[in-house]
Enzyme design. Sequence first.
Site, PDB file in Angstrom:
ATOM      1  CB  CYS A   7      48.111  52.712  61.432  1.00  0.00           C
ATOM      2  SG  CYS A   7      48.912  51.526  62.560  1.00  0.00           S
TER       3      CYS A   7
HETATM    4  N1  COA Z   1      47.560  41.430  80.790  1.00  0.00           N
HETATM    5  C1  COA Z   1      46.957  41.569  82.132  1.00  0.00           C
HETATM    6  N2  COA Z   1      47.096  42.944  82.406  1.00  0.00           N
HETATM    7  C2  COA Z   1      47.788  43.929  82.021  1.00  0.00           C
HETATM    8  C3  COA Z   1      48.082  43.611  80.644  1.00  0.00           C
HETATM    9  C4  COA Z   1      48.180  42.175  80.295  1.00  0.00           C
HETATM   10  N3  COA Z   1      48.602  41.844  78.891  1.00  0.00           N
HETATM   11  N4  COA Z   1      48.704  44.645  80.156  1.00  0.00           N
HETATM   12  C5  COA Z   1      48.460  45.719  80.810  1.00  0.00           C
HETATM   13  N5  COA Z   1      47.828  45.145  82.131  1.00  0.00           N
HETATM   14  C6  COA Z   1      47.506  45.780  83.259  1.00  0.00           C
HETATM   15  C7  COA Z   1      48.375  46.992  83.410  1.00  0.00           C
HETATM   16  O1  COA Z   1      49.404  46.507  84.295  1.00  0.00           O
HETATM   17  C8  COA Z   1      47.520  47.897  84.479  1.00  0.00           C
HETATM   18  O2  COA Z   1      47.493  47.450  85.545  1.00  0.00           O
HETATM   19  P1  COA Z   1      47.038  48.432  86.861  1.00  0.00           P
HETATM   20  O3  COA Z   1      45.947  49.291  86.841  1.00  0.00           O
HETATM   21  O4  COA Z   1      47.189  47.658  88.053  1.00  0.00           O
HETATM   22  O5  COA Z   1      48.491  49.343  86.824  1.00  0.00           O
HETATM   23  C9  COA Z   1      46.087  47.663  83.568  1.00  0.00           C
HETATM   24  O6  COA Z   1      46.084  46.457  83.100  1.00  0.00           O
HETATM   25  C10 COA Z   1      45.652  48.705  82.758  1.00  0.00           C
HETATM   26  O7  COA Z   1      46.651  48.783  81.697  1.00  0.00           O
HETATM   27  P2  COA Z   1      46.775  50.041  80.715  1.00  0.00           P
HETATM   28  O8  COA Z   1      47.880  49.971  79.875  1.00  0.00           O
HETATM   29  O9  COA Z   1      46.571  51.194  81.292  1.00  0.00           O
HETATM   30  O10 COA Z   1      45.184  49.416  79.697  1.00  0.00           O
HETATM   31  P3  COA Z   1      44.388  50.118  78.846  1.00  0.00           P
HETATM   32  O11 COA Z   1      43.071  50.075  79.141  1.00  0.00           O
HETATM   33  O12 COA Z   1      45.043  51.537  78.538  1.00  0.00           O
HETATM   34  O13 COA Z   1      44.684  49.425  77.474  1.00  0.00           O
HETATM   35  C11 COA Z   1      45.838  49.432  75.493  1.00  0.00           C
HETATM   36  C12 COA Z   1      45.952  49.208  76.979  1.00  0.00           C
HETATM   37  C13 COA Z   1      47.067  49.290  74.520  1.00  0.00           C
HETATM   38  C14 COA Z   1      44.922  48.412  74.692  1.00  0.00           C
HETATM   39  C15 COA Z   1      45.243  50.685  74.987  1.00  0.00           C
HETATM   40  O14 COA Z   1      45.588  51.821  75.816  1.00  0.00           O
HETATM   41  C16 COA Z   1      45.156  51.268  73.645  1.00  0.00           C
HETATM   42  O15 COA Z   1      44.413  50.633  72.790  1.00  0.00           O
HETATM   43  N6  COA Z   1      45.644  52.389  73.224  1.00  0.00           N
HETATM   44  C17 COA Z   1      45.648  52.777  72.007  1.00  0.00           C
HETATM   45  C18 COA Z   1      46.536  51.736  71.056  1.00  0.00           C
HETATM   46  C19 COA Z   1      46.676  52.265  69.634  1.00  0.00           C
HETATM   47  O16 COA Z   1      45.703  52.546  68.997  1.00  0.00           O
HETATM   48  N7  COA Z   1      47.890  52.066  69.160  1.00  0.00           N
HETATM   49  C20 COA Z   1      47.971  52.431  67.669  1.00  0.00           C
HETATM   50  C21 COA Z   1      48.995  51.115  67.369  1.00  0.00           C
HETATM   51  S1  COA Z   1      49.468  51.253  65.800  1.00  0.00           S
END
Ligand code: COA
Length: 374
Positions: free
Chosen positions: A156
């Site tokens: 990135c």
């Molecule tokens: N639809 C519905 N629910 C979902 C889901 C989806 N697509 N994906 C995950 N969930 C659920 C999970 O199962 C979890 O449920 P639980 O609490 O019952 O276990 C809940 O939503 C929270 O999941 P989580 O993965 O912890 O979400 P989050 O709020 O941390 O957001 C990201 C996920 C990936 C968006 C976030 O962590 C993020 O942006 N991280 C940084 C990513 C980044 O910058 N990456 C660089 C890439 S180059």
Amino acid sequence: MHQPVISGTGVFTPSEVITNDELVIAFNAYADRFNAKNEAAISAGEVPKMAHSSSDFIFAASGIERRHVMDKSGVLDPDRMYPALRQRSDDEPGIMAEMALDACTKALAQAGKTAADVDAVIVAASNMERAYPAVAIEVQDLLGISGFGFDMNVACSSATFGIQAASDMVRSGTARAILVVNPEICSGHLEWRDRDCHFIFGDVCTATLVERKDSVSGAHFEVISTKCLTQFSNNIRNNNGFLRRSRPDGVQDRRDMQFMQNGRKVFKEVLPIVSRHILEHLEEAGHAPDQLKRLWLHQANKAMNDFIGKKVLGRMPEAGEQPNILQEYANTSSAGSIIAFSQYSGDLQDGEMGLICSFGAGYSVGSVLLRRSS
Ligand code: COA
């Protein structure tokens, strides 16, 4: 020594769009098929049942509303779940070069320059279409640029690291002007069957012309300084690369061959690194955060950007101070901060400063401090 400036940017935006709702319908259809096919193993507790995805979750967790992609049909086909990109023959332009051509042409037009003014092309992206010859050399050839080209990959942060390399070369006199190009076909390495990340990425290509200040013909941004940092982490990883899987026969279909991340860890670990990096960069350059008119941040997650803006500015950023484009494009890897810069920099006045900052796999962080000049 020459003063490097950014005199033009260009964005190639694929015409095909996938909304969150369309994405979720396809994903849920895939999940239902998976569950039906694996019913016995799921009942026996040997295979976990796939849960449905939700548009509301995607928007709340990321701020993404839609993404542009090079091929929508393959991604939304529950029996496929990855883009159907035509394999090109070796005697026609590659798909990355084709995207690059459009973005570079726009960047050159904005700068009022032609291929004859450019001495080098750097293609900097998180996944390359092939190992060699470098995509940059193909772009150089298609544009008719004399000189040299090379590819680089810092995930990135590829664009900002590329701008640092180009700025250093322009400053030292290695090249008069350099095109830094970021063709990001993230749809080719995203795992569209993984509920945790299937919504994250989109496709785009950006181009930035870096040249000597004494050769510009219009408004531009002086590159005051650049700062790059890397720190090894496995929390964002891709063990295979671009489009090298051969499904559905199962060959080369390991999960680690597409994008993988531990999103929560990334969120927690990267934020302090990035805000510290920006503050250190400003301090080293002799400027205070309140001198920044704009922050053009990496576009991965709205909450992340809000947090970084608040840490850097010491208050909640005002509307327009830290523009997001991820609602329209999703995460486009290295290109995201350049799209934001390209779309939200024209209104800065002479002498006003802004900072481009990318961050991601590696971990890697790159920042470019700019001052508007006419
Ligand atoms: N639809 C519905 N629910 C979902 C889901 C989806 N697509 N994906 C995950 N969930 C659920 C999970 O199962 C979890 O449920 P639980 O609490 O019952 O276990 C809940 O939503 C929270 O999941 P989580 O993965 O912890 O979400 P989050 O709020 O941390 O957001 C990201 C996920 C990936 C968006 C976030 O962590 C993020 O942006 N991280 C940084 C990513 C980044 O910058 N990456 C660089 C890439 S180059």
